[in-house]
Design a protein around this motif. Structure first.
Motif, PDB file in Angstrom:
ATOM      1  N   MET A   1       0.838  -1.197   0.000  1.00  0.00           N
ATOM      2  CA  MET A   1       0.000   0.000   0.000  1.00  0.00           C
ATOM      3  C   MET A   1       0.869   1.241   0.000  1.00  0.00           C
ATOM      4  SD  MET A   1      -2.910   1.141   2.736  1.00  0.00           S
ATOM      5  CE  MET A   1      -4.088  -0.122   2.326  1.00  0.00           C
ATOM      6  N   SER A   2       1.873   1.264   0.870  1.00  0.00           N
ATOM      7  CA  SER A   2       2.783   2.411   0.912  1.00  0.00           C
ATOM      8  C   SER A   2       3.940   2.177  -0.053  1.00  0.00           C
ATOM      9  CB  SER A   2       3.306   2.604   2.337  1.00  0.00           C
ATOM     10  OG  SER A   2       4.324   3.557   2.369  1.00  0.00           O
ATOM     11  N   ASN A   3       4.544   3.234  -0.512  1.00  0.00           N
ATOM     12  CA  ASN A   3       5.670   3.116  -1.419  1.00  0.00           C
ATOM     13  C   ASN A   3       6.987   2.872  -0.690  1.00  0.00           C
ATOM     14  OD1 ASN A   3       4.113   3.542  -3.741  1.00  0.00           O
ATOM     15  ND2 ASN A   3       4.187   5.765  -3.476  1.00  0.00           N
ATOM     16  N   THR A   4       6.964   2.923   0.601  1.00  0.00           N
ATOM     17  CA  THR A   4       8.182   2.690   1.379  1.00  0.00           C
ATOM     18  C   THR A   4       8.361   1.197   1.600  1.00  0.00           C
ATOM     19  OG1 THR A   4       6.996   2.868   3.464  1.00  0.00           O
ATOM     20  CG2 THR A   4       7.894   4.898   2.552  1.00  0.00           C
ATOM     21  N   GLU A   5       9.615   0.784   1.857  1.00  0.00           N
ATOM     22  CA  GLU A   5       9.874  -0.634   2.089  1.00  0.00           C
ATOM     23  C   GLU A   5       9.322  -1.065   3.433  1.00  0.00           C
ATOM     24  OE1 GLU A   5      13.973  -1.474   1.634  1.00  0.00           O
ATOM     25  OE2 GLU A   5      14.036  -0.964  -0.491  1.00  0.00           O
ATOM     26  N   HIS A   6       9.253  -0.159   4.364  1.00  0.00           N
ATOM     27  CA  HIS A   6       8.730  -0.457   5.697  1.00  0.00           C
ATOM     28  C   HIS A   6       7.460   0.358   5.899  1.00  0.00           C
ATOM     29  CE1 HIS A   6       8.814  -1.580   9.927  1.00  0.00           C
ATOM     30  NE2 HIS A   6       8.547  -0.324  10.209  1.00  0.00           N
ATOM     31  N   THR A   7       6.334  -0.329   6.060  1.00  0.00           N
ATOM     32  CA  THR A   7       5.041   0.349   6.150  1.00  0.00           C
ATOM     33  C   THR A   7       4.530   0.317   7.577  1.00  0.00           C
ATOM     34  OG1 THR A   7       4.526  -0.356   3.897  1.00  0.00           O
ATOM     35  CG2 THR A   7       2.705   0.471   5.226  1.00  0.00           C
ATOM     36  N   ARG A   8       4.248   1.491   8.108  1.00  0.00           N
ATOM     37  CA  ARG A   8       3.689   1.614   9.455  1.00  0.00           C
ATOM     38  C   ARG A   8       2.165   1.724   9.322  1.00  0.00           C
ATOM     39  NH1 ARG A   8       6.408   7.008  11.180  1.00  0.00           N
ATOM     40  NH2 ARG A   8       5.554   7.453   9.097  1.00  0.00           N
ATOM     41  N   VAL A   9       1.468   0.826  10.007  1.00  0.00           N
ATOM     42  CA  VAL A   9       0.014   0.740   9.856  1.00  0.00           C
ATOM     43  C   VAL A   9      -0.654   0.929  11.214  1.00  0.00           C
ATOM     44  CG1 VAL A   9      -1.916  -0.658   9.014  1.00  0.00           C
ATOM     45  CG2 VAL A   9       0.334  -0.871   7.946  1.00  0.00           C
ATOM     46  N   GLY A  10      -1.781   1.629  11.202  1.00  0.00           N
ATOM     47  CA  GLY A  10      -2.588   1.794  12.404  1.00  0.00           C
ATOM     48  C   GLY A  10      -3.970   1.204  12.202  1.00  0.00           C
ATOM     49  N   LEU A  11      -4.650   0.934  13.289  1.00  0.00           N
ATOM     50  CA  LEU A  11      -6.031   0.448  13.261  1.00  0.00           C
ATOM     51  C   LEU A  11      -6.918   1.478  13.949  1.00  0.00           C
ATOM     52  CD1 LEU A  11      -5.582  -3.286  14.384  1.00  0.00           C
ATOM     53  CD2 LEU A  11      -5.462  -2.355  12.063  1.00  0.00           C
ATOM     54  N   ILE A  12      -8.023   1.832  13.309  1.00  0.00           N
ATOM     55  CA  ILE A  12      -9.030   2.671  13.962  1.00  0.00           C
ATOM     56  C   ILE A  12     -10.238   1.789  14.228  1.00  0.00           C
ATOM     57  CG2 ILE A  12     -10.519   4.685  13.766  1.00  0.00           C
ATOM     58  CD1 ILE A  12      -8.489   5.990  12.000  1.00  0.00           C
ATOM     59  N   GLY A  13     -10.492   1.541  15.499  1.00  0.00           N
ATOM     60  CA  GLY A  13     -11.523   0.597  15.915  1.00  0.00           C
ATOM     61  C   GLY A  13     -10.859  -0.580  16.596  1.00  0.00           C
ATOM     62  N   ALA A  14     -11.197  -0.819  17.867  1.00  0.00           N
ATOM     63  CA  ALA A  14     -10.541  -1.869  18.650  1.00  0.00           C
ATOM     64  C   ALA A  14     -11.511  -2.977  19.018  1.00  0.00           C
ATOM     65  CB  ALA A  14      -9.922  -1.272  19.916  1.00  0.00           C
ATOM     66  N   GLY A  15     -12.512  -3.208  18.167  1.00  0.00           N
ATOM     67  CA  GLY A  15     -13.484  -4.259  18.437  1.00  0.00           C
ATOM     68  C   GLY A  15     -12.984  -5.639  18.052  1.00  0.00           C
ATOM     69  N   TYR A  16     -13.948  -6.560  17.924  1.00  0.00           N
ATOM     70  CA  TYR A  16     -13.627  -7.978  17.678  1.00  0.00           C
ATOM     71  C   TYR A  16     -12.728  -8.178  16.466  1.00  0.00           C
ATOM     72  CZ  TYR A  16     -14.491 -12.535  15.493  1.00  0.00           C
ATOM     73  OH  TYR A  16     -14.350 -13.734  14.851  1.00  0.00           O
ATOM     74  N   ILE A  17     -13.029  -7.500  15.363  1.00  0.00           N
ATOM     75  CA  ILE A  17     -12.322  -7.755  14.113  1.00  0.00           C
ATOM     76  C   ILE A  17     -10.895  -7.229  14.151  1.00  0.00           C
ATOM     77  CG2 ILE A  17     -12.859  -5.622  12.852  1.00  0.00           C
ATOM     78  CD1 ILE A  17     -13.277  -9.186  11.490  1.00  0.00           C
ATOM     79  N   ALA A  18     -10.597  -6.322  15.075  1.00  0.00           N
ATOM     80  CA  ALA A  18      -9.288  -5.665  15.091  1.00  0.00           C
ATOM     81  C   ALA A  18      -8.148  -6.652  15.310  1.00  0.00           C
ATOM     82  CB  ALA A  18      -9.265  -4.582  16.166  1.00  0.00           C
ATOM     83  N   SER A  19      -8.345  -7.641  16.166  1.00  0.00           N
ATOM     84  CA  SER A  19      -7.253  -8.583  16.431  1.00  0.00           C
ATOM     85  C   SER A  19      -6.924  -9.421  15.201  1.00  0.00           C
ATOM     86  CB  SER A  19      -7.607  -9.489  17.612  1.00  0.00           C
ATOM     87  OG  SER A  19      -8.773 -10.251  17.337  1.00  0.00           O
ATOM     88  N   TRP A  20      -7.925  -9.705  14.351  1.00  0.00           N
ATOM     89  CA  TRP A  20      -7.654 -10.445  13.114  1.00  0.00           C
ATOM     90  C   TRP A  20      -6.782  -9.608  12.184  1.00  0.00           C
ATOM     91  CZ3 TRP A  20      -8.688 -15.451  12.993  1.00  0.00           C
ATOM     92  CH2 TRP A  20      -9.683 -15.952  13.831  1.00  0.00           C
ATOM     93  N   HIS A  21      -7.090  -8.327  12.073  1.00  0.00           N
ATOM     94  CA  HIS A  21      -6.248  -7.440  11.268  1.00  0.00           C
ATOM     95  C   HIS A  21      -4.860  -7.315  11.895  1.00  0.00           C
ATOM     96  CE1 HIS A  21      -9.037  -5.560   8.274  1.00  0.00           C
ATOM     97  NE2 HIS A  21      -9.935  -6.039   9.108  1.00  0.00           N
ATOM     98  N   GLY A  22      -4.820  -7.157  13.201  1.00  0.00           N
ATOM     99  CA  GLY A  22      -3.544  -6.996  13.874  1.00  0.00           C
ATOM    100  C   GLY A  22      -2.636  -8.199  13.700  1.00  0.00           C
TER     101      GLY A  22
END
Length: 693
Positions: A1-22
């Motif tokens: 998604m990012s053009n950098t080799e190292h991509t820093r990602v955040g999550l907005i929303g800490a409900g049930y689905i968040a841990s699957w994304h994390g």
């Protein structure tokens, strides 16, 4: 998604689905999960701690920190458009959970913002990331199925909130929300395989009436065409066997992807004659199923169950987007086609007028925390029937009480905000605390469950509440001895050797009793039995371990009498605890009259409803031993120091081997649970409540 080799990602929303994304992001090379944002800062902090990320309580603070290149938006769907645009304008690429918005127009608005900001926008259609789906696409592309003429895509999975709540969810506020929530799964397959969809007809069915009189369809049948391919999409939310599948029929073969298990089978014709032809076809089909089953078992075993099919779908999506894979499946173009198809579906669905909603100005004197849940709904309605106006604390301002809105006030108050709790309790003669937290570690239980119970108790003291009724659980008792009779004077035994839920609820009671003795908290404790009846769920885990709607493994042999209690009887007991002066300082086991075993319950279900369940015994010692193996793997292979060592007494307690004496509740409260077995069964086995039909 990012053009950098190292991509820093955040999550907005800490409900049930968040841990699957994390977990998926953590497993993706070149990606670092750096931030968790949620309007409930404690929720954000709890999840952030698991990933060594920073926590934020607002999107503004999250963006201002500047520690992310991309963000996954996991908030309720009605906020997706605004939050996505805010993040795009803040300089982040975005992935938005399905449904990406509430309409194709809103989806287009997100893409317009992405183009203006020079950023990218992806849709969280996670099932397109499954390994076996990639193989299916390869088979189709190579022409191995010939010319495809038809596709059937199913999402048949029980949707518990339709029958047991909570009813304040966005999902249930409008009938169309069900389609918005579930249809992106099958539609994303259809769009990715065949392109634009021409929706020809939509039929809804199997309506269920929610508390308050509103109805919702539990099935949707969508007929569409994509070029020369006839596409049938079927959604079913009743109590049914799990069938989440994509079936493609072509001139040279048929393929079936079970995307719930990530299994792919292919059927082709052969050139054998007479009986050998169907035999070869069946054998090939059986071999394909066996191979897929063995493959999945090997993956789960070797990964120590860290690569479930659902988890792999998120990992595949993350790799495609951040690892230079086939990201086209998740682009804004695909998202807009899916949302346009949903818009077109909704145009084919007739709009039914909503039932009239009573208006008024409730003057509540009783509060129910957790009033939108199964027991809370029943209790709230019972209180209104007895002439009380009720204030219900919920996660939102919506509740399942439109027919009694003149008597019930639903307010959103965070259970982590003691000042807000105190304010909400002003003028309350009684507060019922039905809240519970299902935690995986003792540290989390102390913070989320015990901490919340204490805040509620302190707030009740500060607000001068006349009485706090706390709902514990009979699960805290050691029920492993079949010769024991449990009364309110029975201790919990070695509670530290019990499961986290049982131990946590016992700790909540102990801390509240300290407040009662030391500060005069007017406390009453209820310990309900196995609650059934009313609009409760079929799959009660106090009876056994459920494997779908039609199969259950009992705790033990299922022949011992269980402490069932009807929901209506439980509400009567709770109200009596509010009304009787002598109840203060007491605890009550609210279990019904002893009359049914687990096997009696399912046999009665077969007689009354013509429903034959697959019911098997569970060897408690074997289950305990298997749990011991899991503990050893978590503790020593995965380094989980918070893993809980299982005890045999705890496993035996799940079978409720001990008997209960409910005479204290009957004597002090004047409680009269249903004594007649036939009437009990008639009230317990309501087909509409259990199966939603």
């Amino acid at each position: 998604m990012s053009n950098t080799e190292h991509t820093r990602v955040g999550l907005i929303g800490a409900g049930y689905i968040a841990s699957w994304h994390g977990d998926a992001l953590r497993a993706t090379p070149g990606v670092e999960l750096t931030a968790i944002c949620d309007r409930s800062l404690p929720a954000a902090e709890g999840l952030a701690a698991a990933y060594s990320a920073r926590a934020f309580g607002s999107v503004e603070a999250f963006l201002q920190a500047g520690i992310c290149d991309a963000v996954h938006i996991l908030t309720p769907p009605d906020s997706h458009r605004d939050v996505a645009i805010q993040c795009l304008n803040g300089g982040l690429d975005v992935l938005v959970e399905k449904p990406v918005a509430l309409s194709a127009a809103d989806t287009a608005a997100i893409q317009t913002a992405a183009e203006a900001a020079g950023k990218r926008f992806f849709a969280g259609h996670n099932f397109l990331g499954l390994p076996r789906y990639s193989k299916l696409k390869h088979i189709v592309k190579n022409g191995e199925l010939g010319r495809i003429s038809g596709a059937t895509i199913n999402w048949s999975l029980p949707l518990a909130p339709l029958r047991s709540g909570p009813y304040g969810l966005w999902l249930l506020r409008e009938a169309k929300n069900l389609l918005l929530e579930l249809a992106p799964h099958p539609l994303s397959f259809a769009v990715d395989l065949f392109g634009d969809l021409n929706i020809q007809s939509v039929v809804t069915g199997q309506e269920i009436t929610l508390p308050g009189g509103e109805t919702r369809p539990q099935s949707w049948r969508i007929l569409a065409r994509a070029g020369e391919v006839d596409v049938t999409i079927q959604l079913s939310m009743v109590e049914t066997i799990d069938d989440r599948s994509v079936t493609l029929r072509g001139s040279a073969g048929m393929a079936r992807l079970d995307y719930a298990t990530d299994s792919l089978t292919v059927t082709r014709d052969n050139t054998s004659d007479l009986v050998i032809n169907p035999l070869r076809k069946s054998l090939r089909h059986a071999t394909s199923h066996a191979f897929e089953g063995i493959r999945n078992a090997a993956i789960q075993t070797l990964s120590l169950n860290r690569k479930s099919p659902y988890g792999q779908s998120f990992q595949g999506m993350a790799r495609a987007i951040y690892g230079g894979g086939d990201e086209a499946r998740f682009t804004a173009i695909s998202a807009q086609k899916v949302m346009q198809a949903i818009d077109d579906c909704l145009e084919h669905v007739p709009v039914h007028p909503a039932p009239s909603v009573k208006t008024g100005n409730p003057k509540p004197s009783v509060m129910v925390i957790g009033g939108t849940g199964y027991i809370g709904r029943n209790l709230t309605r019972a209180l209104v029937a007895k002439g009380h106006d009720v204030r219900v604390l919920s996660r939102g301002n919506h509740g399942p009480f439109p027919d009694i809105a003149d008597r019930v006030e639903t307010v959103a108050v965070s259970l982590s905000d003691q000042a807000a709790l105190t304010e909400a309790m002003q003028g309350m003669s009684a507060v019922f605390n039905l809240a519970k937290s299902m935690d995986n570690t003792w540290a989390d239980a102390l913070k989320n469950d015990v901490g919340t119970a204490l805040r509620v108790g302190e707030a009740a003291l500060e607000a001068g509440v006349g009485r706090l009724i706390y709902t514990g659980t009979i699960a805290s008792y050691d029920m492993s001895d079949p010769n024991a009779v449990i009364t309110e004077q029975t201790g919990f035994g070695d509670i530290e050797a019990r499961n986290i839920y049982a131990r946590s609820k016992a700790e909540c009671e102990a801390r509240l009793l300290d407040l009662h003795r030391e500060k005069g908290l007017p406390l009453v404790i209820a310990r309900p039995g196995i609650v059934i009846g009313g609009d409760g769920p079929l799959q009660h885990w106090g009876i056994g371990r459920w494997h779908g709607a039609g199969a259950v493994k009992l705790w033990g042999n299922g022949r011992n009498i269980l402490p069932f209690v009807l929901a209506d009887d439980l509400s009567d007991g709770l109200i009596a605890m509010m009304e009787r002066p002598e109840a203060i300082g007491q605890n009550f086991n609210l279990t019904g009259e002893p009359m049914l075993s687990a096997r009696d319950y399912f046999e009665a279900m077969h007689r009354h409803l013509n429903v034959q369940m697959q019911v098997t015994s569970g060897a408690l010692t074997a289950l305990w031993a298997a749990d011991g193996v899991k503990y050893a793997l978590k503790r020593y292979a995965l380094g989980r120091r918070d893993a809980v060592r299982p005890s045999l007494a705890d496993w035996k307690s799940r079978a409720h081997l001990s008997r209960f004496d409910n005479s204290q509740a009957k004597t002090l409260l004047g409680w009269t649970p249903e004594p007649n077995k036939d009437r009990f069964l008639n009230r317990a086995l309501d087909a509409k409540a259990l199966f939603g039909l």
